[in-house]
Structure formats: C-alpha cells, structure tokens
Design a protein around this motif. Structure first.
Motif, PDB file in Angstrom:
ATOM      1  N   PHE A 246       0.835  -1.206   0.000  1.00 47.85           N
ATOM      2  CA  PHE A 246       0.000   0.000   0.000  1.00 47.85           C
ATOM      3  C   PHE A 246       0.872   1.259   0.000  1.00 47.85           C
ATOM      4  N   ILE A 247       1.896   1.273   0.848  1.00 49.31           N
ATOM      5  CA  ILE A 247       2.792   2.438   0.908  1.00 49.31           C
ATOM      6  C   ILE A 247       3.549   2.594  -0.405  1.00 49.31           C
ATOM      7  N   GLN A 248       3.984   1.465  -0.972  1.00 50.60           N
ATOM      8  CA  GLN A 248       4.687   1.522  -2.257  1.00 50.60           C
ATOM      9  C   GLN A 248       3.806   2.136  -3.339  1.00 50.60           C
ATOM     10  N   SER A 249       2.533   1.783  -3.324  1.00 49.50           N
ATOM     11  CA  SER A 249       1.596   2.331  -4.301  1.00 49.50           C
ATOM     12  C   SER A 249       1.369   3.813  -4.079  1.00 49.50           C
ATOM     13  N   LEU A 250       1.290   4.211  -2.806  1.00 52.69           N
ATOM     14  CA  LEU A 250       1.128   5.629  -2.502  1.00 52.69           C
ATOM     15  C   LEU A 250       2.315   6.445  -2.996  1.00 52.69           C
ATOM     16  N   LEU A 251       3.516   5.933  -2.788  1.00 51.41           N
ATOM     17  CA  LEU A 251       4.716   6.639  -3.236  1.00 51.41           C
ATOM     18  C   LEU A 251       4.744   6.765  -4.758  1.00 51.41           C
ATOM     19  N   ALA A 252       4.379   5.671  -5.441  1.00 49.86           N
ATOM     20  CA  ALA A 252       4.328   5.722  -6.907  1.00 49.86           C
ATOM     21  C   ALA A 252       3.256   6.697  -7.380  1.00 49.86           C
ATOM     22  N   GLY A 253       2.109   6.691  -6.695  1.00 54.66           N
ATOM     23  CA  GLY A 253       1.045   7.610  -7.065  1.00 54.66           C
ATOM     24  C   GLY A 253       1.432   9.061  -6.859  1.00 54.66           C
ATOM     25  N   LEU A 254       2.138   9.354  -5.760  1.00 52.80           N
ATOM     26  CA  LEU A 254       2.596  10.723  -5.513  1.00 52.80           C
ATOM     27  C   LEU A 254       3.589  11.171  -6.582  1.00 52.80           C
ATOM     28  N   THR A 255       4.520  10.281  -6.917  1.00 54.81           N
ATOM     29  CA  THR A 255       5.522  10.629  -7.932  1.00 54.81           C
ATOM     30  C   THR A 255       4.859  10.924  -9.270  1.00 54.81           C
ATOM     31  N   ASN A 256       3.985  10.004  -9.718  1.00 54.07           N
ATOM     32  CA  ASN A 256       3.280  10.224 -10.990  1.00 54.07           C
ATOM     33  C   ASN A 256       2.387  11.454 -10.911  1.00 54.07           C
ATOM     34  N   GLY A 257       1.762  11.657  -9.747  1.00 54.51           N
ATOM     35  CA  GLY A 257       0.864  12.792  -9.597  1.00 54.51           C
ATOM     36  C   GLY A 257       1.562  14.122  -9.753  1.00 54.51           C
ATOM     37  N   PHE A 258       2.784  14.233  -9.225  1.00 51.32           N
ATOM     38  CA  PHE A 258       3.514  15.487  -9.377  1.00 51.32           C
ATOM     39  C   PHE A 258       3.937  15.704 -10.832  1.00 51.32           C
ATOM     40  N   VAL A 259       4.240  14.620 -11.553  1.00 47.37           N
ATOM     41  CA  VAL A 259       4.553  14.761 -12.981  1.00 47.37           C
ATOM     42  C   VAL A 259       3.324  15.260 -13.733  1.00 47.37           C
ATOM     43  N   TYR A 260       2.175  14.599 -13.512  1.00 49.97           N
ATOM     44  CA  TYR A 260       0.943  15.043 -14.167  1.00 49.97           C
ATOM     45  C   TYR A 260       0.620  16.483 -13.776  1.00 49.97           C
ATOM     46  N   GLY A 261       0.840  16.800 -12.486  1.00 44.31           N
ATOM     47  CA  GLY A 261       0.548  18.145 -12.024  1.00 44.31           C
ATOM     48  C   GLY A 261       1.413  19.198 -12.680  1.00 44.31           C
ATOM     49  N   LEU A 262       2.699  18.885 -12.906  1.00 42.13           N
ATOM     50  CA  LEU A 262       3.577  19.843 -13.573  1.00 42.13           C
ATOM     51  C   LEU A 262       3.143  20.086 -15.020  1.00 42.13           C
ATOM     52  N   ILE A 263       2.750  19.013 -15.711  1.00 39.74           N
ATOM     53  CA  ILE A 263       2.248  19.194 -17.082  1.00 39.74           C
ATOM     54  C   ILE A 263       0.975  20.021 -17.060  1.00 39.74           C
ATOM     55  N   GLY A 264       0.065  19.687 -16.144  1.00 39.91           N
ATOM     56  CA  GLY A 264      -1.163  20.463 -16.022  1.00 39.91           C
ATOM     57  C   GLY A 264      -0.894  21.903 -15.610  1.00 39.91           C
ATOM     58  N   LEU A 265       0.115  22.109 -14.773  1.00 42.79           N
ATOM     59  CA  LEU A 265       0.494  23.458 -14.365  1.00 42.79           C
ATOM     60  C   LEU A 265       0.903  24.292 -15.574  1.00 42.79           C
ATOM     61  N   GLY A 266       1.698  23.701 -16.464  1.00 44.87           N
ATOM     62  CA  GLY A 266       2.095  24.419 -17.680  1.00 44.87           C
ATOM     63  C   GLY A 266       0.909  24.742 -18.564  1.00 44.87           C
ATOM     64  N   ILE A 267      -0.026  23.795 -18.698  1.00 51.66           N
ATOM     65  CA  ILE A 267      -1.237  24.040 -19.496  1.00 51.66           C
ATOM     66  C   ILE A 267      -2.038  25.190 -18.906  1.00 51.66           C
ATOM     67  N   SER A 268      -2.196  25.189 -17.577  1.00 53.27           N
ATOM     68  CA  SER A 268      -2.979  26.230 -16.912  1.00 53.27           C
ATOM     69  C   SER A 268      -2.296  27.590 -16.980  1.00 53.27           C
TER      70      SER A 268
END
Length: 295
Positions: free
Chosen positions: A6-28
C-alpha cells in the motif's frame, strides 16, 4: 494486501501525480495568460527530455547542467510556438478552436520530428542519485523521485511568488485579464503572451527532465503526458494553475489505488471514470472558482 504494498503504491502515485501536475500546471499557466488551450505541453516535456539526454550522452555534461539545458530547450520551444503558430493565427482572427487545432498539429509535428531525428528506440537517462533508493516503512522510492517531488513543490511556490510579488508576473496577469487596459498603461501585451508561452514551456521542460530518468524517453511520450496533464488541469480548474497540482496528485493516487485493488490494465478506465464523476459534481474543477477570483 500488505502495508508495504500500500505504501509503495502511494509513493508511486505521488511521484506520478507530481509529474501530471507539472504538465497540467504548464497548461494552466498558458491558458491563464493567453486563453489558449495548448495541446503541445507534453511535447515541451519531450523536447526537454531529448535535449537533456543529448547533452548528457553527446557532450558529457553534468546532470544538473544537462537538466538546465532541457528546461531552456522547453522554454525556447514555447517561444517558437507562440511566435510562429499562435501569433499569426490570432492575427488572422483565428478562433479558440483554431488555436487548439494549431497546437495539436504542432504536437504531431514534434512527435514526427522526434521519430525522424531521435529514432524509434526508447532511451533512458540517469537521474539524481543514480539508481539508489530510500526505504520508507519497508517500501522503496528512488532518490530521483524524491528530488522530483521536492523540485515540483519549489516550482509551484516560486510560480505563486512570481505572480504575486514581481512586476513582471503582475504584468502578465494584467495582460491576460484586460489586454486593452494593460496596453493603455504601457504593458506590451504581445510580449507578455510570448513570455507566458516561454514560462509554460519551461514548466513543461522541468516535467520532462524530471520524468525522463523514471521512464524511457520515446517519441510518443508527449501525447500521453499531454492527456494526463490536461486531465489534471481540468480537474483542478483550468484557470487556476495551482489547482493543476491537486488534480495531478488526485489522478496519480487514483491510478495507484486502481492498480492495487483492481488491475493495472484498468487503471486508466477507473481513474478517468472517477474523475468524470468529480467533474459532474464540480464542473469548474476543485479550485476553479478560486482561480477566477482575481484573474
């Protein structure tokens, strides 16, 4: 399911989430400053990743210098897109749909150029800390992923301060809110729009150089990153750049939990279905209303 998984999945989700967020940040950022929905944001990241990879492989530069070169490459592509694609289209009275199609065509052109000059094969790139990992409650996270999360947070804070505290950031906001009024007080509106695209390109470049050591660089990665980033931006509120980070984190965590509880093959279906429900409940996104207040 074990606690470690569960923790491993959370860490992977956070990492991917910040990548998606940075791309979305540039779009916004670009949408907020120019009202253009940029379909090339993932390709800014692609160009930055390729530039950093070439700087490291061909020139033998240090990782930090190569990454900086990739970010500059992303900003330069943003400048070229605004100057060669957006400005001529707007000068001829192009609609918002026309501008979207222009950037979409540019995205396919960048992918084709990457295929032609960079090749079909995927390439990997070293990251901060090499392949070393840290233990977090028996789960592992790469050192580079920790750097990614930390740098993403710094970018978000720096961007907020840039808009709130600097004359240039305030001029960009003024030019986007009221172009005619901004022009009457001496603000160069076309220049502010160009700088907005360069800023969006630089943010995309940050995402590109940070994600490249975690996934292989491939000529098709730009489109996938754009789709994920666009989802993050919409969920967070397209007019609010900082809501994109929240949208990206939500998307990344939902994907991670879908992999754990269902199957990796259904992660996109589950993530998008849940996010559709969120958009039905909150059509303006998580922070859409706040993004409209004050520009």
């Amino acid at each position: 399911m074990t606690t470690t998984l569960f923790i491993q999945s959370l860490l992977a989700g956070l990492t991917n989430g910040f990548v998606y967020g940075l791309i979305g940040l540039g779009i916004s950022v670009i949408f907020r400053g120019t009202r253009v929905v940029n379909a090339m944001q993932g390709d800014f990241a692609l160009v930055a990743g390729i530039a950093a990879c070439l700087a490291l492989d061909w020139l033998g530069l240090p990782i930090a210098v190569g990454f900086l070169g990739g970010i500059i490459a992303g900003a330069l592509v943003g400048w070229a897109v605004e100057l060669l694609l957006i400005r001529p289209t707007q000068a001829r009275g192009g609609s918002e749909d026309s501008l979207l199609l222009v950037t979409l065509g540019g995205a396919f052109a960048v992918s084709a150029a990457a295929l032609l000059y960079f090749g079909r094969d995927s390439r990997s790139m070293p990251g901060f800390g090499g392949n070393r990992s840290l233990d977090v409650f028996d789960a592992a996270i790469r050192v580079h992923a920790v750097w990614l999360i930390a740098i993403a947070i710094v970018v978000v804070v720096a961007l907020r301060l840039f808009y709130q505290r600097t004359p240039l950031g305030q001029s960009i906001l003024a030019a986007s809110i009221d172009p005619e009024g901004a022009a009457t007080i001496g603000i160069n509106v076309p220049r502010m729009r160009t700088l907005t695209f360069m800023l969006g390109g630089a943010v995309g470049g940050v995402a590109g150089v940070l994600v490249s050591p975690l996934i292989t660089i491939h000529y098709e990665m730009g489109l996938l990153l754009t789709l994920k980033g666009f989802t993050a931006a919409i969920v967070g509120g397209l007019g609010n750049p900082f809501g994109a980070i929240m949208g990206g984190l939500l998307l990344g965590l939902v994907e991670a939990m879908a992999i754990v509880f269902v199957s990796s093959g259904y992660k996109d279906v589950i993530a998008m279905s849940l996010l559709i429900l969120i958009m039905i409940a909150m059509p303006n996104g998580l922070l859409g209303r706040r993004g409209r207040v004050g520009g």
